[in-house]
Motif scaffolding. Sequence first.
Motif, short mmCIF file in Angstrom:
data_model
loop_
_atom_site.label_atom_id
_atom_site.label_comp_id
_atom_site.label_asym_id
_atom_site.label_seq_id
_atom_site.Cartn_x
_atom_site.Cartn_y
_atom_site.Cartn_z
N TRP A 17 -28.64 -4.67 -13.58
CA TRP A 17 -28.00 -5.03 -12.31
C TRP A 17 -28.86 -5.91 -11.43
CZ3 TRP A 17 -31.46 -2.47 -9.28
CH2 TRP A 17 -31.96 -1.25 -9.73
N TYR A 138 -23.75 -6.11 4.85
CA TYR A 138 -24.79 -5.68 3.90
C TYR A 138 -26.00 -5.22 4.70
CZ TYR A 138 -28.18 -5.33 0.16
OH TYR A 138 -29.11 -4.83 -0.72
N ARG A 141 -30.15 -1.13 0.26
CA ARG A 141 -29.86 -0.56 -1.05
C ARG A 141 -30.15 0.94 -1.18
NH1 ARG A 141 -34.37 0.38 -3.35
NH2 ARG A 141 -33.29 0.92 -5.26
N ILE A 146 -26.55 1.80 2.01
CA ILE A 146 -25.38 1.49 1.17
C ILE A 146 -24.13 2.06 1.83
CG2 ILE A 146 -24.21 2.24 -0.96
CD1 ILE A 146 -26.33 1.15 -2.53
N THR A 149 -22.79 -0.38 4.10
CA THR A 149 -22.55 -1.69 3.48
C THR A 149 -21.09 -1.78 3.07
OG1 THR A 149 -24.82 -2.12 2.80
CG2 THR A 149 -23.09 -3.04 1.40
N ASN A 151 -19.13 -3.78 1.30
CA ASN A 151 -18.87 -4.80 0.28
C ASN A 151 -18.99 -4.11 -1.07
OD1 ASN A 151 -19.22 -6.85 -1.66
ND2 ASN A 151 -20.21 -8.21 -0.19
N TRP A 154 -21.72 -4.56 -3.70
CA TRP A 154 -23.10 -4.11 -3.45
C TRP A 154 -23.16 -2.61 -3.21
CZ3 TRP A 154 -27.11 -7.23 -4.36
CH2 TRP A 154 -26.86 -8.61 -4.40
N SER A 155 -22.04 -1.91 -3.41
CA SER A 155 -22.02 -0.47 -3.14
C SER A 155 -22.21 0.30 -4.44
CB SER A 155 -20.70 -0.08 -2.48
OG SER A 155 -20.62 -0.69 -1.20
N VAL A 216 -25.42 -11.60 3.30
CA VAL A 216 -24.86 -11.42 1.94
C VAL A 216 -23.35 -11.65 1.97
CG1 VAL A 216 -24.51 -9.69 0.13
CG2 VAL A 216 -26.73 -9.85 1.29
N ASP A 397 -17.92 -13.72 -3.87
CA ASP A 397 -18.96 -14.49 -4.56
C ASP A 397 -18.60 -15.98 -4.64
OD1 ASP A 397 -21.47 -14.00 -5.43
OD2 ASP A 397 -20.93 -13.80 -7.55
#
Length: 427
Positions: A17, A138, A141, A146, A149, A151, A154-155, A216, A397
């Motif tokens: 990842w 964002y 991490r 998270i 966050t 999105n 990214w979760s 992000v 993206d």
Amino acid sequence: MSESDLLSRHRAVLPSWLALYYSEPIEIVRAQGRRVVDADGNTYLDFFAGILTNAIGYDIPEISGAIRAQVDTGVLHTSTLYLIRKQVELAERIAGLSGIPDAKVFFTNSGTEANETALMLATQYRRSNQVLALRNSYHGRAFATIGVTGNRGWSASALSPVKVSYVHGGYRYRDAFRGLSDADYVKACVADLRDVLETTTSGDVAALIAEPIQGVGGFTVPPDGLFTAFKEVLDEYGILFISDEVQTGWGRTGEHFWGIGAHGVTPDAMTFAKGLGNGLAIGGVVARAELMDSITAKSISTFGGNPVATAGAKATLDYLLDHDLQGNAAKLGQSLLTGLREIGERHDVVGDVRGKGLMIGVEFVEPGGDPSPAAARAVLEQTRARGLLVGKGGLHDNVIRLAPPMTLTETEAAEALGILDSSIGAI
Ligand code: PMP
């Protein structure tokens, strides 16, 4: 050759990842100013700067010199069990620059840790685990970050120590209130905030955490004044406001030293990282003393604010203030925005050009207006082939992100515009 060998070794021992850019990923082995050189000897103009982190650029004598001088003392690390002069000096500078009255600073090694700390402070201070965040955000991490966050890409997990409610105001280009005027958009978002508070919380929410411009999330910019209007509602409830300045801090947005400056409000806490160390690992939280000191247990970051990182960060801060890099970001950001909007008008694949200062997003679309991640991917490759490194992001993206070092020159801005024009034309 050397890079493809390194790629297979990377894939064998590093997580799947951990995304790499480019169909043939590059290794940056040397750099100076705003230019980097890969292992094959190709030179690139760097418009992503290690994710907005090499804020001044590469090989800056004032910064390297300050780091070397610290290394020469033999002291790389002491821990915060001992006084660290440069940490105290840096905290004094940041507290002063923050605009937060009676401010204190805690140093970490990353933006994630900075936001985890801010959430810890706010939830302890308010004795509530409820937090508000913006959709498409964002913030890091780890588990709480998270949690805030917004999105899915990214979760990594839904497990979270905080109970989060999401509000509008993040991704205006595609959200439910798209197409409204600035004033109506702000009104709609404020109504949504009130509705979310009334329907999804018990009222005693700890904090709202927000990026003044989402990084992000694709460099999405809310209308100036959105957070002013939000703050009025938050104040009614006593809810704290945390501004995540990890990408927007240090003058990058051009108009203001902190991104939140565009809204004329003083947050209860701000978090920072990335650009401060010009590549050294340093982040932190600056908050009202009463909030910072509300934790009664002991807490420590072993490496946070270590002598080397703080020496580099102090030199970075001096450099960017002495050379008015905020002013440079404002000036060159404007010319890049103008140039990109002109390019966008000639190419239907460009749906939106937005940003402030040296934080500019170009959103790519299919003919009907749907997101086009394929076009963004193609532009990433085309710009690289022409000697320009750019970033990518956005919920779908499909956004190319431009964020060069703030020492960018006019000639380099023109060069990048030329490469972007021909790259977009080529796809
Ligand atoms: N907040 C924002 C706004 C960010 O952009 C990032 C990193 N992309 C983080 C927090 C997390 O920072 P780090 O990767 O240093 O943990």
